[in-house]
Design a protein around this motif. Sequence first.
Motif, PDB file in Angstrom:
ATOM      1  N   PHE A   1     -30.665 -27.056  -8.402  1.00  0.00           N
ATOM      2  CA  PHE A   1     -31.621 -26.414  -7.496  1.00  0.00           C
ATOM      3  C   PHE A   1     -30.921 -25.894  -6.244  1.00  0.00           C
ATOM      4  N   LEU A   2     -29.953 -26.654  -5.757  1.00  0.00           N
ATOM      5  CA  LEU A   2     -29.239 -26.217  -4.548  1.00  0.00           C
ATOM      6  C   LEU A   2     -28.421 -24.947  -4.804  1.00  0.00           C
ATOM      7  N   GLN A   3     -28.096 -24.696  -6.061  1.00  0.00           N
ATOM      8  CA  GLN A   3     -27.303 -23.502  -6.383  1.00  0.00           C
ATOM      9  C   GLN A   3     -28.187 -22.288  -6.707  1.00  0.00           C
ATOM     10  N   ALA A   4     -29.487 -22.534  -6.900  1.00  0.00           N
ATOM     11  CA  ALA A   4     -30.352 -21.498  -7.472  1.00  0.00           C
ATOM     12  C   ALA A   4     -30.436 -20.230  -6.609  1.00  0.00           C
ATOM     13  N   TYR A   5     -30.680 -20.399  -5.309  1.00  0.00           N
ATOM     14  CA  TYR A   5     -30.853 -19.202  -4.469  1.00  0.00           C
ATOM     15  C   TYR A   5     -29.553 -18.421  -4.306  1.00  0.00           C
ATOM     16  N   ARG A   6     -28.434 -19.145  -4.319  1.00  0.00           N
ATOM     17  CA  ARG A   6     -27.142 -18.454  -4.219  1.00  0.00           C
ATOM     18  C   ARG A   6     -26.949 -17.501  -5.399  1.00  0.00           C
ATOM     19  N   ILE A   7     -27.444 -17.907  -6.550  1.00  0.00           N
ATOM     20  CA  ILE A   7     -27.328 -17.072  -7.745  1.00  0.00           C
ATOM     21  C   ILE A   7     -28.393 -15.979  -7.710  1.00  0.00           C
ATOM     22  N   ALA A   8     -29.634 -16.379  -7.471  1.00  0.00           N
ATOM     23  CA  ALA A   8     -30.764 -15.437  -7.518  1.00  0.00           C
ATOM     24  C   ALA A   8     -30.594 -14.290  -6.522  1.00  0.00           C
ATOM     25  N   GLU A   9     -30.173 -14.638  -5.303  1.00  0.00           N
ATOM     26  CA  GLU A   9     -30.150 -13.654  -4.221  1.00  0.00           C
ATOM     27  C   GLU A   9     -28.856 -12.846  -4.166  1.00  0.00           C
ATOM     28  N   HIS A  10     -27.891 -13.196  -4.994  1.00  0.00           N
ATOM     29  CA  HIS A  10     -26.613 -12.476  -4.959  1.00  0.00           C
ATOM     30  C   HIS A  10     -26.854 -10.990  -5.228  1.00  0.00           C
ATOM     31  N   LYS A  11     -26.188 -10.143  -4.490  1.00  0.00           N
ATOM     32  CA  LYS A  11     -26.488  -8.702  -4.579  1.00  0.00           C
ATOM     33  C   LYS A  11     -26.210  -8.129  -5.968  1.00  0.00           C
ATOM     34  N   ASP A  12     -25.324  -8.735  -6.720  1.00  0.00           N
ATOM     35  CA  ASP A  12     -25.051  -8.249  -8.079  1.00  0.00           C
ATOM     36  C   ASP A  12     -26.046  -8.800  -9.108  1.00  0.00           C
TER      37      ASP A  12
ATOM     38  N   ALA B   1     -27.776  -6.926 -14.629  1.00  0.00           N
ATOM     39  CA  ALA B   1     -27.860  -8.001 -13.623  1.00  0.00           C
ATOM     40  C   ALA B   1     -27.631  -9.355 -14.296  1.00  0.00           C
ATOM     41  N   MET B   2     -28.196  -9.528 -15.486  1.00  0.00           N
ATOM     42  CA  MET B   2     -28.052 -10.792 -16.208  1.00  0.00           C
ATOM     43  C   MET B   2     -26.582 -11.012 -16.601  1.00  0.00           C
ATOM     44  N   ILE B   3     -25.914  -9.939 -17.008  1.00  0.00           N
ATOM     45  CA  ILE B   3     -24.493 -10.059 -17.351  1.00  0.00           C
ATOM     46  C   ILE B   3     -23.675 -10.368 -16.093  1.00  0.00           C
ATOM     47  N   ASN B   4     -24.027  -9.690 -14.984  1.00  0.00           N
ATOM     48  CA  ASN B   4     -23.342  -9.979 -13.711  1.00  0.00           C
ATOM     49  C   ASN B   4     -23.533 -11.432 -13.284  1.00  0.00           C
ATOM     50  N   ALA B   5     -24.670 -11.984 -13.646  1.00  0.00           N
ATOM     51  CA  ALA B   5     -24.986 -13.354 -13.208  1.00  0.00           C
ATOM     52  C   ALA B   5     -23.955 -14.347 -13.729  1.00  0.00           C
TER      53      ALA B   5
ATOM     54  N   ASP C   1     -20.611 -14.251 -13.800  1.00  0.00           N
ATOM     55  CA  ASP C   1     -19.548 -14.514 -12.822  1.00  0.00           C
ATOM     56  C   ASP C   1     -20.090 -15.263 -11.608  1.00  0.00           C
ATOM     57  N   VAL C   2     -21.289 -14.865 -11.203  1.00  0.00           N
ATOM     58  CA  VAL C   2     -21.869 -15.479 -10.001  1.00  0.00           C
ATOM     59  C   VAL C   2     -22.166 -16.958 -10.241  1.00  0.00           C
ATOM     60  N   ILE C   3     -22.697 -17.273 -11.402  1.00  0.00           N
ATOM     61  CA  ILE C   3     -22.999 -18.676 -11.730  1.00  0.00           C
ATOM     62  C   ILE C   3     -21.715 -19.520 -11.676  1.00  0.00           C
ATOM     63  N   LEU C   4     -20.639 -18.960 -12.233  1.00  0.00           N
ATOM     64  CA  LEU C   4     -19.367 -19.702 -12.239  1.00  0.00           C
ATOM     65  C   LEU C   4     -18.815 -19.861 -10.819  1.00  0.00           C
ATOM     66  N   GLU C   5     -18.913 -18.774 -10.055  1.00  0.00           N
ATOM     67  CA  GLU C   5     -18.388 -18.812  -8.681  1.00  0.00           C
ATOM     68  C   GLU C   5     -19.178 -19.823  -7.843  1.00  0.00           C
ATOM     69  N   VAL C   6     -20.491 -19.792  -7.959  1.00  0.00           N
ATOM     70  CA  VAL C   6     -21.333 -20.717  -7.193  1.00  0.00           C
ATOM     71  C   VAL C   6     -21.083 -22.161  -7.653  1.00  0.00           C
ATOM     72  N   GLY C   7     -20.915 -22.349  -8.961  1.00  0.00           N
ATOM     73  CA  GLY C   7     -20.646 -23.689  -9.503  1.00  0.00           C
ATOM     74  C   GLY C   7     -19.327 -24.261  -8.992  1.00  0.00           C
TER      75      GLY C   7
ATOM     76  N   PHE D   1     -28.643 -21.334 -20.256  1.00  0.00           N
ATOM     77  CA  PHE D   1     -29.095 -20.713 -21.505  1.00  0.00           C
ATOM     78  C   PHE D   1     -29.351 -19.221 -21.312  1.00  0.00           C
ATOM     79  N   ARG D   2     -29.706 -18.821 -20.097  1.00  0.00           N
ATOM     80  CA  ARG D   2     -29.838 -17.404 -19.755  1.00  0.00           C
ATOM     81  C   ARG D   2     -29.099 -17.175 -18.465  1.00  0.00           C
ATOM     82  N   PRO D   3     -28.132 -16.265 -18.379  1.00  0.00           N
ATOM     83  CA  PRO D   3     -27.587 -15.517 -19.499  1.00  0.00           C
ATOM     84  C   PRO D   3     -26.962 -16.454 -20.546  1.00  0.00           C
ATOM     85  N   PHE D   4     -26.975 -16.018 -21.804  1.00  0.00           N
ATOM     86  CA  PHE D   4     -26.433 -16.873 -22.859  1.00  0.00           C
ATOM     87  C   PHE D   4     -24.916 -16.698 -22.940  1.00  0.00           C
ATOM     88  N   PRO D   5     -24.160 -17.763 -22.679  1.00  0.00           N
ATOM     89  CA  PRO D   5     -22.701 -17.642 -22.649  1.00  0.00           C
ATOM     90  C   PRO D   5     -22.104 -17.683 -24.056  1.00  0.00           C
TER      91      PRO D   5
END
Lengths: 190, 389
Positions: free
Chosen positions: B147-158, B228-232, B234-240, B298-302
Amino acid sequence: MKDTVEIRWHGRGGQGAKTAALLLADVAFKVGMHVQGFPEYGPERMGAPITAYNRISDSVIRVHSNIYDPDFVAVVDETLLESVDVTQGLSKDGGIIVNTSRPKEEILPHLKGYEGKVYTIDAHKVSMATLGKYFPNSPMLAAVVAVSGVIEKDKFLDEMQASYAHKFEKKPEVIEGNMNALKMAFEEVH
Amino acid sequence: MGIRERLSGNEAVAYAIKQINPDVMPAFPITPSTEIPQYVAGYIANGEIDTEFIPVESEHSSMSATLGASAAGARALTATSSCGMALMWEELYVAASNRLPVVLALVNRALSGPININCDHSDSMGARDSGWIQIYAENNQEAYDNFLQAYRIAEHKDVRLPVMICQDGFITSHAVENIELIEDDKVKAFVGEYNPENYLLNAEQPMAVGPYATSPYYMETKKGQREAMINAKDVILEVGREFGAMSGRSYGFYEGYQLEDADYVMVIIGSAAGTAKDAVDILRDAGKKVGILKVRVFRPFPAKELALALQNAKAIAIMDRAESFSGEGGPLGTELTTALFHAKSTAKVVNYFYGLGGRDFRVENAEAVFEEIASKDNIEPYQYIGLRQ
C-alpha cells in the motif's frame, strides 16, 4: 517445525472466544514472540459455534491455514461438548481446558477417549467473584496461559496490567477486577 | 529500524492510509466493505489525519466519488471487497481509461453465489481486464508495504493508472500477526506530495474528463492504457527497490523461495504461498528439489520474467484461487502457460484450482501437489484440489 504452539478455541458467537484469541496473541507479542490470532468465520450470528486460533512461536510464522492438530484446546462454552468434536486432532502431549462448574469426571465422557491432560475451570465463578458479571474471556485466557506455559505467569500478569491500564483508561475501576480474574484463574484451573 | 507491532491486515492497511493522509476517501461504510474505512474514519474523527471521508450509499457511488475527487486533483482512494467490487465494475473501467491514479484497498473474497464471505480471488481476477494494476500480498507486512508503494506507482508520469492492493480476506485481513511499521516521516518522504499535472480544479487550464469517445478515438485510448501498463513494469521495480533501500524489504514482480535449483515449482498468489513455503521446507529436508514462485504483480503480467524464472523447472504447478469457467485453466494458469509457450518451455504444467470460497489450503495440500507433479507423468492438466471426499 514444532517450536510453534498451536491453540484452538471453541466458543459461541458473542462469548468472546475470538477476543480471547486476539488477547493471547497480543500478550504473547508483547513478550517478544511471533504470533497469529485469527477467527474462522461461518455464519455470523450470536450463539453459533465459532472457532478461533493462535499460533505462538519464537520464529516467523508463515503458514496461513487453520489449525488441525492443536497442542491445546480451550472450550469456552461447555454445551459445545455435545455438538462439536473438540478434541479432534488434539495432541495427546497437550491438553484441553473446559469452562465448566461440573466435576472433571462428568466432562471426560464427552472427550471421545482423549488421552492427554484434561483441565477444567469455572470461569463463571471466577468472573462473578472478581467482576460481578459473566465475562469468560479473562479467566479462560489466564487458564490457557497457565496450562500451556506459552508465557511465564509473572510476565503475563505484568503485560496484562499494562494492557488493561491502556484499554480501560477511562474506566480504571475495572482494572483491578480483571487482574483479580486472571490471578484467580491461575489458582482455579485444575 | 522499524516499529515492531502486531496488526490485522485490515489494521495494517488502515495504518498505511493514516501515514499517507490522502485527500479524499469515499467508502460504503458497511458490509461488503471491510473494517478499513471504519479504522480510517476513526483516525479522522480523532483528528489524526485530515482526509475527507465521504460515506456513500453504495460501492457504485464510492468508486464514482473516488474518481470525481481524483479528477478534481485530489489523492483519493476507497476500500472494498467481493460483491462490493462487483458493484464498482463500471467505474473500474472508467478509472483506468481516464488515467486516474486512485488506489483501491481490496480484501479478496468470493463472489456470490452461493453466498460466501470467505477468501478467494474471484473478485479481483474477474477485474483483471479492467486496466488496473494489481499487486497481491502474502501477509500483513506485504499488504502494508504494497500500500505504501501504490501511489508512487499510480501517480508516476509514465503510468497514471489506478492500483489495486489486494490481500486475502479473513486469512490476512482479520488475522493479527507481527508486522514492522515504518516511521511516519520516512513514509511521508517516500510517498511524497501529489502534484497532478492536469486536474479539473485548475482554472488556468480547463479540461474535460470522461467525454464520449467516438470510434476514431476509443482504440487509441486503449493503446495509451496498454503503453502505460507496460511502462508500469519499470516503475514497479524502481519503487520496489527504493522501498527496499528505505525499509530493508525489497519487492519485485515475484518472490522466489528455494526456486533457483528447483526441479518442481509451485506458482501461487497470496497467503497460501506462506503455507506452501512450509511444505517446501519439509520436502527439501527429504531431499526433494522443490520451490515456490510467488506472483506479487498480476497486472501488468510479468510474462517474460516469470517464464525466465521457471526456465529450469521440470514440472510446474500453477495454482488458481479463482475459476474462469473456460473448462480449462484459471486466470494465472492460462496466462502463465501462454508465457511458457512463448518461452519455448518444455516443462510439464498442471493448473490446480484451490481455496475457493475460503476452502482451507493446508501444508499437506501443497505437499500433495508437489508429490504429484514430481512423480506422475500423465496428470490431468486442470484439477480441483481440497474437495471433500
